[in-house]
Design a protein around this motif. Structure first.
Motif, short mmCIF file in Angstrom:
data_model
loop_
_atom_site.label_atom_id
_atom_site.label_comp_id
_atom_site.label_asym_id
_atom_site.label_seq_id
_atom_site.Cartn_x
_atom_site.Cartn_y
_atom_site.Cartn_z
N LEU A 298 0.84 -1.20 0.00
CA LEU A 298 0.00 0.00 0.00
C LEU A 298 0.88 1.25 0.00
O LEU A 298 0.66 2.19 -0.78
N VAL A 299 1.88 1.24 0.84
CA VAL A 299 2.80 2.39 0.92
C VAL A 299 3.58 2.53 -0.39
O VAL A 299 3.78 3.65 -0.90
N GLY A 300 4.00 1.41 -0.98
CA GLY A 300 4.76 1.46 -2.21
C GLY A 300 3.97 1.99 -3.38
O GLY A 300 4.47 2.78 -4.19
N ALA A 332 -7.04 1.39 4.47
CA ALA A 332 -6.13 1.73 3.37
C ALA A 332 -5.79 3.21 3.37
O ALA A 332 -4.64 3.60 3.09
N MET A 333 -6.76 4.06 3.68
CA MET A 333 -6.50 5.50 3.76
C MET A 333 -5.49 5.81 4.86
O MET A 333 -4.61 6.66 4.69
N ARG A 334 -5.61 5.12 5.97
CA ARG A 334 -4.69 5.36 7.09
C ARG A 334 -3.26 4.97 6.73
O ARG A 334 -2.30 5.64 7.10
N VAL A 335 -3.10 3.88 5.97
CA VAL A 335 -1.76 3.39 5.63
C VAL A 335 -1.18 4.12 4.42
O VAL A 335 -0.02 4.54 4.42
N ALA A 336 -1.97 4.25 3.36
CA ALA A 336 -1.47 4.80 2.09
C ALA A 336 -1.73 6.29 1.94
O ALA A 336 -1.05 6.95 1.14
N GLY A 337 -2.71 6.81 2.65
CA GLY A 337 -3.13 8.20 2.48
C GLY A 337 -4.42 8.26 1.70
O GLY A 337 -4.64 7.47 0.77
N PRO A 338 -5.33 9.18 2.04
CA PRO A 338 -6.64 9.23 1.40
C PRO A 338 -6.59 9.53 -0.09
O PRO A 338 -7.55 9.24 -0.80
N GLY A 371 -17.10 7.99 9.40
CA GLY A 371 -16.38 9.20 9.78
C GLY A 371 -15.49 9.78 8.71
O GLY A 371 -14.69 10.68 8.99
N VAL A 372 -15.61 9.30 7.47
CA VAL A 372 -14.81 9.84 6.38
C VAL A 372 -15.42 11.18 5.97
O VAL A 372 -16.65 11.32 5.84
N THR A 373 -14.58 12.18 5.73
CA THR A 373 -15.08 13.52 5.40
C THR A 373 -15.61 13.57 3.98
O THR A 373 -15.18 12.77 3.12
N PRO A 374 -16.51 14.50 3.68
CA PRO A 374 -17.00 14.61 2.30
C PRO A 374 -15.88 14.82 1.27
O PRO A 374 -15.95 14.25 0.17
N GLU A 375 -14.86 15.59 1.61
CA GLU A 375 -13.76 15.81 0.66
C GLU A 375 -12.98 14.51 0.42
O GLU A 375 -12.57 14.21 -0.71
N GLN A 376 -12.77 13.73 1.48
CA GLN A 376 -12.09 12.45 1.31
C GLN A 376 -12.96 11.48 0.50
O GLN A 376 -12.44 10.72 -0.32
N ASN A 384 -9.43 10.69 -7.10
CA ASN A 384 -8.08 10.11 -7.08
C ASN A 384 -7.75 9.43 -8.42
O ASN A 384 -6.64 9.59 -8.96
N VAL A 385 -8.69 8.68 -8.96
CA VAL A 385 -8.43 7.99 -10.23
C VAL A 385 -8.37 8.99 -11.37
O VAL A 385 -7.54 8.85 -12.29
N ILE A 386 -9.21 10.01 -11.35
CA ILE A 386 -9.14 11.03 -12.40
C ILE A 386 -7.76 11.68 -12.41
O ILE A 386 -7.17 11.91 -13.48
N ARG A 387 -7.20 11.93 -11.23
CA ARG A 387 -5.84 12.48 -11.16
C ARG A 387 -4.84 11.55 -11.82
O ARG A 387 -3.99 11.98 -12.63
N VAL A 388 -4.92 10.26 -11.52
CA VAL A 388 -3.97 9.29 -12.08
C VAL A 388 -4.18 9.14 -13.58
O VAL A 388 -3.20 9.05 -14.34
N LEU A 389 -5.41 9.13 -14.04
CA LEU A 389 -5.65 9.04 -15.48
C LEU A 389 -5.05 10.25 -16.20
O LEU A 389 -4.50 10.11 -17.30
#
Length: 396
Positions: A298-300, A332-338, A371-376, A384-389
């Motif tokens: 996940l970190v990698g 996964a958000m906690r380990v890799a980042g949201p 407890g996940v925020t609306p922005e997350q 997140n996927v749109i950024r990667v695409l």
């Protein structure tokens, strides 16, 4: 998770795989349409619907799903069906802006998550029974190209509601149309397993020309480019595999590490220069089995700028509810980042899904409750996927 629970889960997964193979053999003899329905059920939804806050938030999202196997089945994409998980009306209802359509070209008989040889193939029978062109009965590459053509045909007949995304400019045009209120879905073609190359590096250029923009290096068995998490040797990246990764990055084809062995993941993370995907998976921190990612991976993946798609079936999340999915997402958000977590459903992939394409609002509801925020949530459900695409698709 205790060792006893892990062993029990592995035994259950193996049993379900054997049962699934037996069911596939039975329903294929009856017909592919029945196979599609029988092998892709939906977990029955609870009586209470999503809360008003989730409905409001969902209505403002651009949802992206990284992985669906809908092109494997000749049951059509354009009309709403009462079975399976994906069709265009349900994609539109679920506010899905981009859907990953990943083609399957070979799966072994007796398929399981522990160890499979690559010396048998279920898809040959499915191709024959669905009257695919004779060239697909023996050629894995031909099967990939045939399924790609099915998406093109559906897009052409959709009246502009479905488009195939081949470039960054296609993506931006899609988002512009959606911002203007148009109900349109973009499809991104992927391949589940680089055995579709049939050992030929030059085949990448042919597949790129056909519209493929992501390739999973392995599926349920080891192949010429590297080891599968469910293979026999479970090795790392081969010499051909290293050349394949380099050429994919040159062309603008994203590397997908779903189903990859730990050794293969390590090798790719050490070699890649661009963001990588894990299109559909779970995390061992909440569901400990060989199908799912260790924390270090996940970190990698996050270190490359990539994303990890959390799946909607039981082996991925050790549960059958949106709440179980949300628990895996939060971990996964906690380990890799949201900014590195996404949705990777595996719809129509011979799984029992907790929601179909129309039901993504239930995932939003579960994330809010966790407890996940609306922005997350906006990030996980699509941004997140749109950024990667935008980083991986060729510009034009």
């Amino acid at each position: 998770m205790s060792g006893a629970r892990t062993r029990a889960l592995r035994a259950a997964a193996a049993g379900l795989a054997v049962l699934g193979t037996a069911s596939l053999a039975l329903v294929l003899l009856v017909g592919p349409r029945l196979a599609h329905a029988r092998l892709n059920p939906l977990v029955e939804a609870p009586g209470d619907g999503p809360r008003a806050a989730a409905v409001r938030l969902h209505g403002a999202l651009e949802v992206v799903d990284l992985h669906a196997d809908a092109l494997l089945w000749d049951t059509g994409l354009l009309d709403r069906r009462g079975y399976g998980h994906v069709d265009l009306p349900r994609l539109i209802e679920g506010r899905i802006a981009v859907q990953g359509f990943t083609v399957v070209t070979k799966t072994p008989w007796g398929m399981n998550i522990e160890a499979n040889a690559g010396d048998s193939d279920q898809i040959t029978l499915l191709a024959f029974l669905q009257a695919w062109p004779p060239r697909t009965w023996r050629s894995l590459r031909a099967r990939a190209l045939h399924q790609a053509q099915k998406l093109e045909v559906a897009a052409a007949a959709s009246g502009g509601r479905l488009v195939v995304l081949r470039s960054g400019s296609d993506l931006e045009e899609l988002l512009r149309r959606r911002a203007g209120g148009q109900a349109v879905v973009g499809g991104v073609l992927g391949i589940e397993g680089a055995h579709a190359l049939e050992g030929e590096l030059a085949a990448l250029d042919e597949l790129f020309a056909a519209g493929f923009r992501s390739i999973g290096l392995t599926h349920f068995f080891d192949n010429e480019v590297g080891g599968s998490a469910h293979g026999v040797t479970k090795g790392g990246l081969t010499e051909l595999g290293a050349a394949v990764v380099r050429r994919m990055e040159e062309l603008g084809i994203a590397v997908d590490l779903a189903h990859a062995s730990p050794a293969l993941i390590d090798d790719v993370l050490g070699a890649t220069r661009r963001p990588v995907l894990v299109s559909h998976t779970g995390v061992r921190g909440t569901c400990d089995n060989v199908r799912n990612l260790e924390d270090r991976h996940l970190v990698g993946v996050a270190a490359t700028g990539g994303v990890v798609g959390i799946g909607l079936w039981e082996t991925a999340i050790c549960g059958r509810t949106p709440e179980a999915w949300a628990q895996s997402v939060v971990y996964a958000m906690r380990v890799a980042g949201p900014e590195h977590v996404a949705l990777g459903s595996d719809w129509d992939g011979a799984v029992e899904a907790i929601v179909d394409a129309a039901g993504t609002v239930r995932l939003v509801d579960a994330l809010l409750a966790a407890g996940v925020t609306p922005e997350q949530i906006r990030a996980v459900m699509g941004a997140n996927v749109i950024r990667v695409l935008r980083q991986t698709l060729p510009p034009r």
